[in-house]
Design a protein around this motif. Structure first.
Motif, PDB file in Angstrom:
ATOM      1  N   SER A  12      -3.800  24.242  -0.009  1.00  0.00           N
ATOM      2  CA  SER A  12      -3.416  25.159  -1.081  1.00  0.00           C
ATOM      3  C   SER A  12      -1.904  25.194  -1.128  1.00  0.00           C
ATOM      4  N   GLN A  13      -1.415  25.943  -2.118  1.00  0.00           N
ATOM      5  CA  GLN A  13       0.048  25.964  -2.283  1.00  0.00           C
ATOM      6  C   GLN A  13       0.734  26.551  -1.049  1.00  0.00           C
ATOM      7  N   ALA A  14       0.155  27.664  -0.551  1.00  0.00           N
ATOM      8  CA  ALA A  14       0.817  28.342   0.558  1.00  0.00           C
ATOM      9  C   ALA A  14       0.087  28.052   1.871  1.00  0.00           C
ATOM     10  N   VAL A  15       0.706  27.231   2.682  1.00  0.00           N
ATOM     11  CA  VAL A  15       0.152  26.963   4.019  1.00  0.00           C
ATOM     12  C   VAL A  15       1.182  27.475   5.009  1.00  0.00           C
ATOM     13  N   TYR A  16       0.768  28.414   5.819  1.00  0.00           N
ATOM     14  CA  TYR A  16       1.763  29.034   6.703  1.00  0.00           C
ATOM     15  C   TYR A  16       1.579  28.600   8.153  1.00  0.00           C
ATOM     16  N   SER A  17       0.487  27.835   8.437  1.00  0.00           N
ATOM     17  CA  SER A  17       0.261  27.445   9.834  1.00  0.00           C
ATOM     18  C   SER A  17       0.998  26.141  10.129  1.00  0.00           C
ATOM     19  N   ASP A  18       1.185  25.881  11.412  1.00  0.00           N
ATOM     20  CA  ASP A  18       1.861  24.652  11.815  1.00  0.00           C
ATOM     21  C   ASP A  18       0.834  23.526  11.828  1.00  0.00           C
ATOM     22  N   LEU A  19       0.855  22.734  10.783  1.00  0.00           N
ATOM     23  CA  LEU A  19      -0.157  21.673  10.659  1.00  0.00           C
ATOM     24  C   LEU A  19      -0.010  20.638  11.765  1.00  0.00           C
ATOM     25  N   PRO A  67       0.822  -1.203   0.000  1.00  0.00           N
ATOM     26  CA  PRO A  67       0.000   0.000   0.000  1.00  0.00           C
ATOM     27  C   PRO A  67       0.862   1.263   0.000  1.00  0.00           C
ATOM     28  N   VAL A  68       0.305   2.338  -0.582  1.00  0.00           N
ATOM     29  CA  VAL A  68       1.033   3.601  -0.676  1.00  0.00           C
ATOM     30  C   VAL A  68       0.204   4.692  -0.018  1.00  0.00           C
ATOM     31  N   PHE A  69       0.873   5.524   0.792  1.00  0.00           N
ATOM     32  CA  PHE A  69       0.182   6.637   1.447  1.00  0.00           C
ATOM     33  C   PHE A  69       0.857   7.929   1.041  1.00  0.00           C
ATOM     34  N   ILE A  70       0.012   8.877   0.591  1.00  0.00           N
ATOM     35  CA  ILE A  70       0.557  10.126   0.050  1.00  0.00           C
ATOM     36  C   ILE A  70      -0.076  11.298   0.786  1.00  0.00           C
ATOM     37  N   ILE A  71       0.750  12.301   1.115  1.00  0.00           N
ATOM     38  CA  ILE A  71       0.157  13.590   1.482  1.00  0.00           C
ATOM     39  C   ILE A  71       0.554  14.572   0.392  1.00  0.00           C
ATOM     40  N   ALA A  72      -0.385  15.502   0.062  1.00  0.00           N
ATOM     41  CA  ALA A  72      -0.088  16.490  -0.969  1.00  0.00           C
ATOM     42  C   ALA A  72       0.767  17.582  -0.364  1.00  0.00           C
ATOM     43  N   GLY A  73       1.791  18.001  -1.113  1.00  0.00           N
ATOM     44  CA  GLY A  73       2.632  19.110  -0.652  1.00  0.00           C
ATOM     45  C   GLY A  73       2.208  20.383  -1.356  1.00  0.00           C
ATOM     46  N   ASN A  74       3.010  21.442  -1.178  1.00  0.00           N
ATOM     47  CA  ASN A  74       2.650  22.713  -1.794  1.00  0.00           C
ATOM     48  C   ASN A  74       2.547  22.602  -3.311  1.00  0.00           C
ATOM     49  N   HIS A  75       3.487  21.864  -3.928  1.00  0.00           N
ATOM     50  CA  HIS A  75       3.454  21.714  -5.379  1.00  0.00           C
ATOM     51  C   HIS A  75       2.226  20.932  -5.817  1.00  0.00           C
ATOM     52  N   ASP A  76       1.894  19.887  -5.081  1.00  0.00           N
ATOM     53  CA  ASP A  76       0.746  19.060  -5.444  1.00  0.00           C
ATOM     54  C   ASP A  76      -0.538  19.872  -5.321  1.00  0.00           C
ATOM     55  N   ALA A  77      -0.599  20.699  -4.264  1.00  0.00           N
ATOM     56  CA  ALA A  77      -1.802  21.497  -4.065  1.00  0.00           C
ATOM     57  C   ALA A  77      -1.990  22.446  -5.240  1.00  0.00           C
ATOM     58  N   ALA A  78      -0.871  22.903  -5.785  1.00  0.00           N
ATOM     59  CA  ALA A  78      -0.956  23.829  -6.909  1.00  0.00           C
ATOM     60  C   ALA A  78      -1.276  23.104  -8.199  1.00  0.00           C
ATOM     61  N   ASN A  79      -1.086  21.815  -8.220  1.00  0.00           N
ATOM     62  CA  ASN A  79      -1.244  21.074  -9.472  1.00  0.00           C
ATOM     63  C   ASN A  79      -2.648  20.468  -9.568  1.00  0.00           C
ATOM     64  N   ARG A  80      -3.309  20.735 -10.692  1.00  0.00           N
ATOM     65  CA  ARG A  80      -4.685  20.253 -10.868  1.00  0.00           C
ATOM     66  C   ARG A  80      -4.752  18.741 -10.931  1.00  0.00           C
ATOM     67  N   MET A  81      -3.660  18.164 -11.377  1.00  0.00           N
ATOM     68  CA  MET A  81      -3.645  16.726 -11.547  1.00  0.00           C
ATOM     69  C   MET A  81      -3.961  15.990 -10.259  1.00  0.00           C
ATOM     70  N   THR A  82      -3.480  16.583  -9.164  1.00  0.00           N
ATOM     71  CA  THR A  82      -3.701  15.969  -7.861  1.00  0.00           C
ATOM     72  C   THR A  82      -5.187  15.734  -7.628  1.00  0.00           C
ATOM     73  N   LYS A  83      -5.991  16.700  -8.105  1.00  0.00           N
ATOM     74  CA  LYS A  83      -7.427  16.594  -7.850  1.00  0.00           C
ATOM     75  C   LYS A  83      -8.118  15.692  -8.881  1.00  0.00           C
ATOM     76  N   THR A  84      -7.673  15.760 -10.116  1.00  0.00           N
ATOM     77  CA  THR A  84      -8.423  15.057 -11.170  1.00  0.00           C
ATOM     78  C   THR A  84      -7.999  13.602 -11.344  1.00  0.00           C
ATOM     79  N   LEU A  85      -6.802  13.270 -10.992  1.00  0.00           N
ATOM     80  CA  LEU A  85      -6.311  11.926 -11.294  1.00  0.00           C
ATOM     81  C   LEU A  85      -6.935  10.893 -10.359  1.00  0.00           C
TER      82      LEU A  85
END
Lengths: 1173, 416
Positions: free
Chosen positions: B137-144, B86-104
């Motif tokens: 989103s691309q820019a997340v400035y809070s401490d997740l 199994p593979v587990f992914i979290i989206a990073g800033n680049h992924d958040a900016a990329n539409r592919m992350t949402k559509t794929l």
């Protein structure tokens, strides 16, 4: 800085050449060298001295790299002096004048005012090539002031090429509206790639659209497929029913036709054929059976009439054997008489041999004489050994005799040789004499030499001259030494030379005087040359006339005498007015001539003055000659006095030097003679001693000798005696040894002889014993024994053969008897009737009877065989009849008949039933096929339910529906294919990613290119600004000075240089023609003038530099080649002026420039150096 | 005992930056390097029979639009699914900016963690709890990380977080967090992403940036890959770095001090290239710095083009075409005791002028103006690169002017 001295120690073609460049302030140093003289090497040497010898140099063709040296002495403006030597190398190449101490480069750098090598060679050096290129650059650049000044100031002749290089490089990289330059090209490529990228990228929604479309199409296709299947099923069913209707119609009548044949048996197809075959075969077999029975009866009758004699056949083997034996028995009987004859022959021969061997010995007892093989061998072996023993004995005996004879001879020889005396003293004496060598020969040579020298000496004295006397007196003669003679020689010679010199000087002066006289005479001859004196005389005459006339005018009266005298003085005058007029004319004319012919006058005057000078010189030189002559006389006198002591009147010193030399040689000869005589005497004494000793020693060994013999002969004699004695001694010794050896051998031979005798005796004992059976005695020889043995052997062979023949005869007889016996026995048993016949005949008859019996037996056997055959045939026919009957019965059963003849009718009914059944089956099979899995009965029921007339229209409707559905399906298939295709292109390929990478590569390329372009752009801009700035700062002073130089150099053809503005608003330089009216643009200047313009600017720049910097020598390399003589002279003058401020070194290989320089520049500023030959 | 792989910052299909192509450069090897690295990652997971794979953000490059990239990713993930990893992914800033992350549509077995709040997944068969949250989103400035749940007792707790940690130069300050804050969660392993340089922030608990999978510019030098973590029965973790890169970026410095000819310094350069070639079998992209004071400085700087070509050509021979010389940067200087330059005359004038110009804003303005024509034609990417000098960047212009004297002097001296 000034180069005071340039030392070309080892450089180029130079070895230890020193150029002194120290003169002048600072001096124009013109270095002249013809072609190949090494001018350019010298030029390089200066540069290399100051800045180092480059790693690769051409100046090593004479001196290797390691030895290259150039040195110099430099002085800077503060007066410091630096002497140094430059060698080739990587480090520490600057040395002190000792070529050892390493100097720090910075010391030298201080002298150079911080100017580096490039700057030095460009700004302070100029050659023809630079000059021409510089001139051309000015013209080509349109005289653009800033670059002209910059180029001249930096000494860079091709400055414009650098500027243009920038421009072309930049243009190759980028132009705003072009496509070729690299940056433009890459930018275009980048755009292209970006476009490709946009096309290659796959947007996410596009993929989703295609995905959905595919799914939809697949679903739709599934539904169409279901409908299509239903319609096709219905179409199939109706189609089948339509096809089945005829078959259903045919089936019912067939069933009815079959009913009457319900009890008929369907027989196999082959039944009829089989029945016919069986009946035919039955008839054939019944006939065969009766035929066989008949044959049997006939054969049995034949057998009964045949008889066979069986006892004879039983003994057939014995009879045949006897018949065979009969042949061999008959042959043996025929051979027997021959065998008897052979036996008797061999017995007779045996008897004869025995008679030879032993008379009267009976043949019956002959076995007693047979010897065992071992005994025979022993006798033969012993016989062979006898010879060995006899030979050995004989040879031993011969050897003894031989040795005794040799010993006798050797003893005789030994006694002939006498004994040897003691030779050691003789040997010593000979060696001593030989060690002295060829003393006698030397003595005679010495004597000959003495005689020769004495003769030479007396002849020498005779030819010596100036003196006579003996050789001893000569030796003691007081002769002055050679040095003194030489001194006199040179002083007298000098004095004579001086006299001669003065005389030739007088001669020369006289010749010149004569020439002057001649010249004067010539001038006089041409036309009287008026002199000041002539003028004075003419004026005196005129004044005299004027006084006379004045007195007349003043009224003082006239003096006829005075007047006449005056008239007489004036040639051609007749009266006073005429005379006065003429005298005035004469004076005027003289003045005129003096003025007109001033050249001749001056020449005349010079000649006169020359003559006076020469005459004075002649007098002076004559006085000198007299002084010289008296000096010579004194010297001669002293010379004569020098020789007085030896009472010789000397010749000239040169001759006397040769005389003294001869004298010295004669004295040396005299001394040599004395020396040789002493040596001769001592040799005579030595010879005497040696001879006496040798004579005494020879007498001692008993070889007296003639007392008068010479020493060398005595030595030879002594050696002979010595050798003789030595030889005899050696021979005696050898004989002694030989004798001893022979005696020893003799003793050995005697022992051998004794042993041989014993051996022979022993053999004889054995022999006697061995030959006894042969009837021979002790003394008989082996050959006798061998002969007897051979005879005995022959005897026994013959006896053996006779015995063999007897045995064979006995065998023949026995065989015949045996045969007879067997014949009688068989006859007795089988044919007593033949008993009376001889055996052979009986056997033959019996044999014939046997053959007849055998024939009868064979015939009976064949009849019996036939009987069996016929019996079997009869049996077979019976069996076959039974079998066929069974078959036919079975067939009757099958056809349900009781008799064979009913069978045919049954067959007919069977055929009819079969045909009907086949037709029914066909119909039912068709129906079964069309029922397509349904039971046929059900199918028929279903078909009967359909209305036959509605089937076709319904089928037609179904066809149409199916076609529509199929088309729809095909459309969907295509759509699915397209979508799949689209999606398959979206396969995660890397095309777009790769284009993105290509774009990055374009960008990477652009980065570097942009940087290069920017750098070039800024550099080019800075260069322009620097030029402009330099122009602003230096235009005034440099241009002013250059203008002066240019005017001078062009000999005033141009007045000055001026600055103008061209159409592009650039400041340009132009020449102002003489008169100040015409401005000439640089492109209007001739090549030479352009060169001069460039040179003016260069020189002005150098001067400007000198204003505020340490001076450096200006070095020009043959730059005046294209200048005409006047302009060259003018240029050299300018350089001379420059040399007031800094050293100017001018290299040339044009000799005319040397002359031009000499005439143009004062000696205080021009210094000429010549290099090469 | 179980094994898992921690990776981040794959930036799939992101190209090698600003790499000028030249004849003989290993272009083929460089192409598709990020894909090759991902394939290596998948091969490693299968080869090591890892129990699961973590991708901690920046799977894609932000502005990359090619859906093929996503399809390629899916094809790779499908292999893992087949292998039961199994593979587990979290989206990073680049992924958040990329539409592919949402559509794929991700394949089975691959799970992209939610962005709205932290998620916890329990893998019971290995006893692991995974906590993580994607970027919205691309820019997340809070401490997740603050909102991440506390560790689940009895399980091995892993936190997946895309973060700049406490800030790293060259990286955007997204989702900053404090090491101490992470510790307080009492997780066993913090799988971080975003920073491209491999770094172990803490040994206990393990807080690790694995770095990116494939270097793409000179800032991303050295070996690149992922962490293979083995956890034993007692819960003790051993992380091990595994290189996955296809092409490697390296930087060499060659000290050419004192060298008087270019042949001498060539030897130095080749030695250095040979050395670096021996460190790996991979194709190398090398940036070369020439440093030191040397008499050959002038010769080198005026003849850079030839020298670059020769070094490139030599490096092809030396490495069998494996080295790509990206750039040669000259930082040599003439020896301090070199002969002083002319003090008077045109050349001195020129040098003097350059000295004056650098401090004259008006002049710099003019120098800049002269470059405007070219600048206006340049695409943004070139303008942004370090070699291009903006017409209104005085520092850059000054640097450029600094390069001029050697260029000019050499020409003035050579072109006789």
């Amino acid at each position: 800085m000034k180069i005071l001295q340039l030392d070309l120690i080892a450089f180029g073609p130079f070895s230890n050449i020193c150029l002194d460049l120290s003169e002048g302030r600072e001096g124009l140093h013109l270095i002249y060298g013809p072609n190949e003289a090494g001018k350019s090497s010298a030029l390089r040497a200066i540069r290399n001295l100051l800045y180092g010898i480059p790693e690769r140099t051409l100046d090593d063709f004479l001196h290797p790299y390691g030895k290259l040296r150039v040195g110099g002495i430099l002085r800077n403006s503060t007066g410091s002096i630096l002497g140094c030597i430059r060698r080739k190398g990587r480090s520490n190449t600057l040395r002190g004048p000792d070529d050892a101490a390493v100097l720090d480069e910075s010391v030298l750098r201080g002298f150079l005012g911080g100017v580096d090598e490039e700057d030095f060679s460009k700004r302070f050096g100029i050659n023809h090539e630079t000059l021409v290129r510089g001139g051309r650059e000015i013209v080509e650049g349109g005289g653009e002031l800033a670059s002209v000044l910059f180029a001249a100031g930096s000494g860079i002749a091709n400055f414009r090429a650098i500027q243009e290089g920038f421009k072309s490089e930049m243009d190759a990289l980028f132009k705003p509206n072009a496509s070729k330059p690299t940056i433009n090209e890459v930018l275009a490529r980048l755009k292209e790639e970006q476009k490709k990228l946009r096309q290659a990228q796959l947007p996410g929604n596009q993929w989703a659209e295609h995905d959905t479309a595919l799914r939809d199409a697949l679903e739709w296709k599934r539904q169409v497929q279901v409908q299509l299947e239903q319609k096709e099923q219905e179409r199939g069913r109706l189609g089948r029913i339509l096809k089945a209707l005829p078959a259903i119609g045919r089936r019912k009548p067939l069933l009815k036709e079959l009913e009457p044949y319900s009890d008929a048996v369907i027989l196999p197809h082959e039944f009829s054929e089989k029945r016919q075959e069986a009946l035919t075969a039955l008839l054939v077999e019944q006939h065969n059976q009766s035929q066989a029975t008949e044959n049997l009866v006939k054969t049995e009758k034949e057998l009964e009439g045949l008889g066979v004699p069986s006892p004879l056949l039983e003994h057939a083997g014995e009879i045949e054997r006897l018949h065979l034996e009969l042949g061999s028995i008959s042959k043996a009987a025929a051979d027997r008489p021959g065998l008897v004859l052979q036996k008797d022959l061999h017995l007779d021969e045996a008897r004869q041999i025995l008679g030879d061997l032993r008379q009267g010995f009976p043949l019956e007892e002959v076995e007693k004489l047979r010897l065992e093989t071992a005994t025979q061998v022993l006798i033969r072996k012993l016989g062979e050994t006898r010879e060995k023993f006899v030979t050995r004995l004989e040879s031993a005996h011969e050897k003894i005799e031989e040795l005794s004879r040799s010993i006798g001879e050797l003893e005789g020889q030994f006694l002939e040789r006498e004994e040897q005396p003691d030779l050691s003293w003789l040997k010593l004496a000979i060696e001593e004499a030989k060690r002295q060598g060829k003393i006698e020969e030397e003595l005679s040579c010495t004597r000959v030499e003495i005689l020769k020298l004495a003769k030479d000496a007396s002849a020498g004295i005779k030819t010596l001259g100036l003196w006579t006397g003996t050789i001893e007196e000569l030796e003691n003669l007081p002769v002055p030494d050679l040095e003194t003679i030489n001194d006199f020689d040179s002083s007298i010679r000098d004095a004579e030379a001086e006299v001669k010199k003065q005389e030739s000087e007088i001669e020369r002066l006289r010749d010149e005087l004569l020439e002057i006289w001649r010249e004067i005479e010539k001038l006089r001859m041409e036309q009287d040359v008026p002199t000041e004196n002539d003028l004075m005389l003419a004026r005196q005459r005129r004044d005299k006339g004027w006084k006379i006339i004045r007195r007349l005018i003043d009224g003082g009266g006239r003096s006829q005498t005075y007047e006449d005298e005056f008239i007489r003085d004036v040639p051609g005058a007749e009266d006073l007015p005429g005379a006065f007029e003429r005298s005035i004319q004469a004076a005027d004319e003289t003045v005129d001539r003096l003025r007109r012919e001033v050249g001749r006058v001056e020449h005349y005057a010079r000649l006169i003055s020359d003559r006076e000078i020469r005459e004075a010189n002649v007098n002076r030189v004559q006085a000198n000659r007299e002084r010289a002559e008296s000096g010579l006389a004194i010297a001669n006198e002293e010379w004569t006095r020098l020789w007085a002591a030896s009472a010789i009147r000397p010749d000239s010193p040169g001759q006397m030097r040769r005389w003294a030399d001869r004298h010295r040689k004669l004295s040396e000869t005299s001394a040599k003679i004395r020396d040789l005589e002493l040596k001769a005497n001592s040799k005579v004494a030595a010879i005497k001693t040696l001879r006496e000793d040798l004579l005494a020693r020879l007498a001692e060994v008993g070889r007296g000798c003639d007392e008068g013999e010479s020493l060398s002969r005595l030595i030879t004699r002594g050696e002979q005696v010595f050798n003789e004695f030595e030889k005899t001694g050696a021979e005696r010794h050898q004989l002694e040894r030989d004798l001893a050896k022979k005696c020893q051998e003799l003793r050995a031979a005697e022992v051998q002889e004794e042993k041989a005798k014993c051996d022979l005796n022993e053999w004889q004992d054995k022999w006697e014993e061995a030959i006894q059976p042969l009837g021979l005695g002790r003394e008989s020889i082996p050959d006798q024994a061998n002969a007897i043995l051979t005879q005995l052997q022959g005897l026994f062979v013959k006896l053996g053969l006779a015995k063999e023949f007897r045995t064979r005869i006995e065998q023949v007889d026995a065989d015949a008897a045996e045969f007879e016996k067997k014949v009688r026995e068989i006859l007795k048993a089988l044919a007593p009737d033949l008993a009376e016949l001889p055996a052979e005949q009986a056997v033959l008859t019996l044999s014939r009877k046997l053959d007849q019996a055998k024939t009868a037996k064979t015939l009976r056997e064949s009849l019996e065989e036939r009987l069996r055959d016929e019996d079997k045939k009869k049996e077979d026919a019976a069996q076959e009849i039974a079998r066929l009957t069974v078959i036919l019965k079975v067939m009757c059963e099958e056809a349900r008949c009781s008799r064979f003849d009913e069978l045919q009718e049954a067959e007919k009914r069977s055929d009819a039933k079969r045909e009907l059944k086949r037709q029914l089956e066909e119909v039912e099979q068709r129906l079964f096929d069309l029922a397509s899995g349904m039971a046929v009965e059900d199918f028929i029921v279903a078909a009967e339910l359909e209305n036959p007339d509605s089937i076709k229209p319904r089928l037609h409707l179904l066809e149409e529906e199916i076609a529509a559905l199929t088309e729809k399906k095909s459309e969907l298939d295509q759509a699915i294919g397209e979508e799949r295709n689209e999606l398959s292109r979206m396969d995660g390929r890397a095309e777009a990613a790769e284009i993105a990478q290509d774009i990055q590569m374009c960008l990477g390329e652009l980065g570097g290119l942009v940087r290069s372009y920017s750098r070039l752009k800024i550099a080019s801009m800075i260069l322009s600004e620097a030029m402009e700035s330099y122009r602003e700062k230096n235009q005034g002073p440099v241009l002013r000075r250059a203008s002066e130089f240019f005017s001078t150099m062009t000999l005033g053809s141009f007045e000055a240089l001026q600055v103008d503005t061209d159409e592009k608003e650039n400041s340009v330089i132009e020449g102002l023609r003489a008169g100040g009216k015409e401005l000439v643009k640089v492109d209007g200047l001739s090549d030479g003038t352009a060169d001069q313009l460039y040179l003016s600017l260069r020189l002005a720049s150098v001067e400007h530099y000198l204003d505020s910097n340490e001076p450096l020598p200006f070095i020009a390399d043959d730059i005046l080649v294209r200048f005409d003589n006047e302009r060259a002279a003018a240029t050299l003058k300018i350089m001379a002026t420059l040399s007031e401020r800094t050293q100017v070194i001018f290299f040339t290989h044009h000799v005319h420039l040397v002359e031009t320089a000499k005439s143009a520049v004062g000696q205080d500023r021009l210094f000429i150096h010549k290099i090469g030959t | 005992m179980f094994k898992f792989i921690h990776s981040a910052d794959i930036h799939l299909d992101s190209p090698m930056h600003m790499l000028a192509r030249y004849e003989g450069a290993p272009v083929g090897e460089v192409r598709g390097a990020t894909r090759g690295a991902l394939e290596n990652l998948v091969d490693l997971a299968m080869g090591e029979k890892a129990d699961f794979l973590l991708i901690c953000g920046d799977l894609y490059d932000g502005d990359w639009r090619d859906y093929n990239t996503g399809l390629f990713f899916i094809s790779q993930m499908a292999k893992l699914h087949e292998a039961g990893i199994p593979v587990f992914i979290i989206a990073g800033n680049h992924d958040a900016a990329n539409r592919m992350t949402k559509t794929l549509r991700l394949p089975e077995g691959v799970q992209l963690l939610r962005a709205s709040e932290p998620v916890t997944l329990a893998l019971d068969h290995v006893g692991v709890a995974i906590h993580g949250q994607s970027f919205t989103s691309q820019a997340v400035y809070s401490d997740l990380s603050e909102k991440y749940p506390d560790a689940l007792p009895g399980l091995y707790n892993i936190g997946m977080l895309h973060t700049c940690a406490n800030g790293r130069p060259g990286h955007d300050r997204y989702a900053p967090c404090k090491i101490q804050g992470l510790r307080l969660k009492e997780y066993d392993y913090w799988a971080l992403g975003h920073i491209h340089k491999r770094e172990i922030l803490s040994e206990d608990p393990l807080i690790i940036f694995p770095g990116n999978l494939q270097g793409r510019h000179i800032g991303e030098r050295g070996s690149k890959g992922c962490m293979l973590v083995t956890v034993d029965e007692k819960g003790f973790s051993s992380p091990e770095f595994r290189p996955l890169d296809i092409v490697r970026w390296e930087q060499c410095e060659v000290d050419v001090s004192g060298m008087s000819s270019d042949s001498a310094f060539f030897d130095g350069v080749l030695d250095e290239l040979t050395r670096i070639c021996g460190t790996t079998d991979l194709p190398l992209i090398v940036r070369l710095y020439l440093i030191g004071e040397c008499p050959a400085h002038e010769q080198i700087s005026s003849d850079m083009e030839r020298i670059v070509n020769e070094i490139r050509s030599e490096s092809i021979t030396l490495s069998g075409g494996r080295i790509w010389i990206e750039k040669i940067i000259l930082e040599t200087a003439p020896p301090a005791n070199a002969a002083t330059l002319a003090t008077t005359g045109p050349v001195a004038e020129l040098l003097g002028l350059i000295g004056e110009l650098t401090s004259d804003p008006e002049y710099l303005q003019r120098a800049g103006d002269s470059l405007c024509e070219l600048w206006s034609k340049l695409p943004k990417e070139v303008r942004d690169c370090e070699e291009a000098i903006s017409p209104d960047d005085p520092n850059g212009l000054n640097k450029l002017i600094g390069e001029v004297p050697t260029l000019l002097l050499r020409r003035l001296k050579n072109l006789q």
